[in-house]
Design a protein around this motif. Structure first.
Motif, short mmCIF file in Angstrom:
data_model
loop_
_atom_site.label_atom_id
_atom_site.label_comp_id
_atom_site.label_asym_id
_atom_site.label_seq_id
_atom_site.Cartn_x
_atom_site.Cartn_y
_atom_site.Cartn_z
N ALA A 85 8.66 13.90 -16.50
CA ALA A 85 7.20 13.82 -16.31
C ALA A 85 6.64 12.52 -16.88
N GLY A 86 5.70 11.97 -16.15
CA GLY A 86 5.00 10.78 -16.63
C GLY A 86 3.56 10.80 -16.18
N VAL A 87 2.72 10.04 -16.86
CA VAL A 87 1.31 9.89 -16.46
C VAL A 87 1.04 8.47 -15.98
N GLY A 88 2.08 7.62 -16.06
CA GLY A 88 1.92 6.25 -15.57
C GLY A 88 3.23 5.72 -15.04
N LEU A 89 3.16 4.90 -14.01
CA LEU A 89 4.35 4.25 -13.43
C LEU A 89 3.92 2.89 -12.88
N ALA A 90 4.54 1.83 -13.41
CA ALA A 90 4.18 0.46 -13.00
C ALA A 90 5.21 -0.06 -11.99
N ALA A 91 4.77 -0.92 -11.08
CA ALA A 91 5.66 -1.42 -10.02
C ALA A 91 6.96 -2.04 -10.57
N PRO A 92 6.90 -2.80 -11.68
CA PRO A 92 8.17 -3.34 -12.21
C PRO A 92 9.20 -2.25 -12.52
N LYS B 260 0.84 -1.20 0.00
CA LYS B 260 0.00 0.00 0.00
C LYS B 260 0.88 1.26 0.00
N GLU B 261 1.96 1.17 0.77
CA GLU B 261 2.87 2.32 0.86
C GLU B 261 3.54 2.56 -0.49
N LEU B 262 3.94 1.45 -1.14
CA LEU B 262 4.58 1.57 -2.46
C LEU B 262 3.62 2.23 -3.45
N ALA B 263 2.36 1.80 -3.42
CA ALA B 263 1.34 2.38 -4.32
C ALA B 263 1.26 3.89 -4.13
N GLY B 264 1.25 4.30 -2.85
CA GLY B 264 1.19 5.73 -2.56
C GLY B 264 2.40 6.47 -3.09
N LYS B 265 3.57 5.85 -2.96
CA LYS B 265 4.81 6.51 -3.43
C LYS B 265 4.83 6.61 -4.96
N MET B 266 4.27 5.61 -5.61
CA MET B 266 4.24 5.64 -7.08
C MET B 266 3.35 6.78 -7.57
N MET B 267 2.20 6.95 -6.91
CA MET B 267 1.28 8.03 -7.29
C MET B 267 1.92 9.38 -6.96
N GLU B 268 2.59 9.44 -5.82
CA GLU B 268 3.25 10.70 -5.42
C GLU B 268 4.34 11.07 -6.42
N PHE B 269 5.02 10.05 -6.93
CA PHE B 269 6.06 10.33 -7.94
C PHE B 269 5.43 10.99 -9.16
N LEU B 270 4.30 10.44 -9.62
CA LEU B 270 3.64 11.00 -10.81
C LEU B 270 3.20 12.44 -10.55
N GLU B 271 2.63 12.67 -9.35
CA GLU B 271 2.21 14.04 -9.01
C GLU B 271 3.41 14.99 -9.04
N ASN B 272 4.50 14.56 -8.42
CA ASN B 272 5.71 15.41 -8.37
C ASN B 272 6.27 15.63 -9.77
N SER B 273 6.24 14.57 -10.57
CA SER B 273 6.83 14.68 -11.92
C SER B 273 6.04 15.65 -12.80
N GLN B 274 4.77 15.87 -12.45
CA GLN B 274 3.93 16.76 -13.25
C GLN B 274 3.91 18.19 -12.72
N ASP B 275 4.61 18.39 -11.56
CA ASP B 275 4.66 19.74 -10.98
C ASP B 275 5.96 20.40 -11.45
N PRO B 276 5.86 21.47 -12.24
CA PRO B 276 7.06 22.09 -12.83
C PRO B 276 8.16 22.40 -11.80
N GLU B 277 7.75 22.97 -10.64
CA GLU B 277 8.78 23.33 -9.64
C GLU B 277 9.46 22.09 -9.09
N ILE B 278 8.64 21.13 -8.64
CA ILE B 278 9.22 19.94 -8.02
C ILE B 278 10.03 19.14 -9.04
N ALA B 279 9.47 19.03 -10.26
CA ALA B 279 10.16 18.25 -11.30
C ALA B 279 11.52 18.87 -11.60
N GLU B 280 11.54 20.22 -11.64
CA GLU B 280 12.81 20.92 -11.90
C GLU B 280 13.77 20.70 -10.74
#
Ligand SMILES: CNC(=O)c1cccc(C)c1Nc1nc(N2CCN(c3ccccc3Cl)CC2)nc(N2CSC[C@H]2C(=O)NC)n1
Ligand code: NI
Length: 181
Positions: free
Chosen positions: A54-61, A28-48
């Motif tokens: 930037a991505g819209v999808g990230l799979a556990a593998p 469950k924690e990993l799932a949350g981190k994967m979604m958080e990564f996508l959110e961060n990757s789509q935020d210009p400040e954080i991504a920079e």
């Protein structure tokens, strides 16, 4: 966010194992981190700041965990979440005859190079998945969201986007394929 693995790591070519329910805290924690990564990757400040691609999808593998789980976060034109789900044990129940491809080709966080060409995918799919609480969802998806989900589900089966590109003519498409974007 654990490091994203790149081509050459065998985990990317393995068939991932189904997630068991009830999900343990670690998954469950990993799932949350994967979604958080996508959110961060789509935020210009954080991504920079963290040099995130930037991505819209990230799979556990892609984070070296061979489980059938993928985060998908597709924003609408205003940046609000159009499709935001962690898909656990996703299954495509049905798929359209009509095919679709992104007109600009596809990119992948695990592929550090441009691989030009159309990636033919089904324009519409009926997708079944389970959420972190084990609730079943079934939704009809189309166009960009459908393409992203097919790309991510491929990762659970060890398939990379360029496996679908026509080797002889990467920009060849049959008449039934519509180009998106
Ligand atoms: C080689 N040409 C290209 O890559 C390509 C080139 C142009 C256009 C497209 C549309 C292309 N294609 C493509 N663009 C994306 N992004 C567009 C930008 N966006 C984004 C960027 C910044 C902030 C917020 C966001 Cl949302 C992030 C997502 N994503 C995918 N894929 C393939 S399906 C999984 C998905 C994925 O997340 N890949 C990492 N393909
Ligand atoms: Ni990918």
């Amino acid at each position: 966010m654990e490091n994203i693995i790149r081509e050459g790591n065998p985990t990317l070519r393995a068939r991932a194992k189904a997630v068991t329910f009830p999900m343990n805290a670690e998954n469950k924690e990993l799932a949350g981190k994967m979604m958080e990564f996508l959110e961060n990757s789509q935020d210009p400040e954080i991504a920079e700041k963290y040099k995130l691609r930037a991505g819209v999808g990230l799979a556990a593998p892609q984070v070296d965990v061979s489980l059938r789980m993928t985060a998908v976060l597709v924003p609408d034109e205003n940046g609000a979440p159009l499709f935001k789900h962690v898909l656990v044990n996703p299954t495509i129940l049905s798929e359209s005859v009509r095919m679709a491809a992104l007109s600009e080709g596809e990119g992948c966080l695990s592929v550090d190079r441009e691989v030009p060409g159309y990636v033919p995918r089904h324009d519409r799919i009926t997708l079944r998945w389970y959420d972190l609480d084990g609730n079943k969802h079934v939704e009809k998806l189309r166009d960009y969201v459908a393409i992203v989900c097919q790309h991510e589900i491929d990762h659970l089966n060890g398939i990379l986007f360029y496996d679908h590109i026509n080797k002889k003519n990467p920009f060849e498409t049959d008449p039934s394929t519509i180009l998106i974007g």
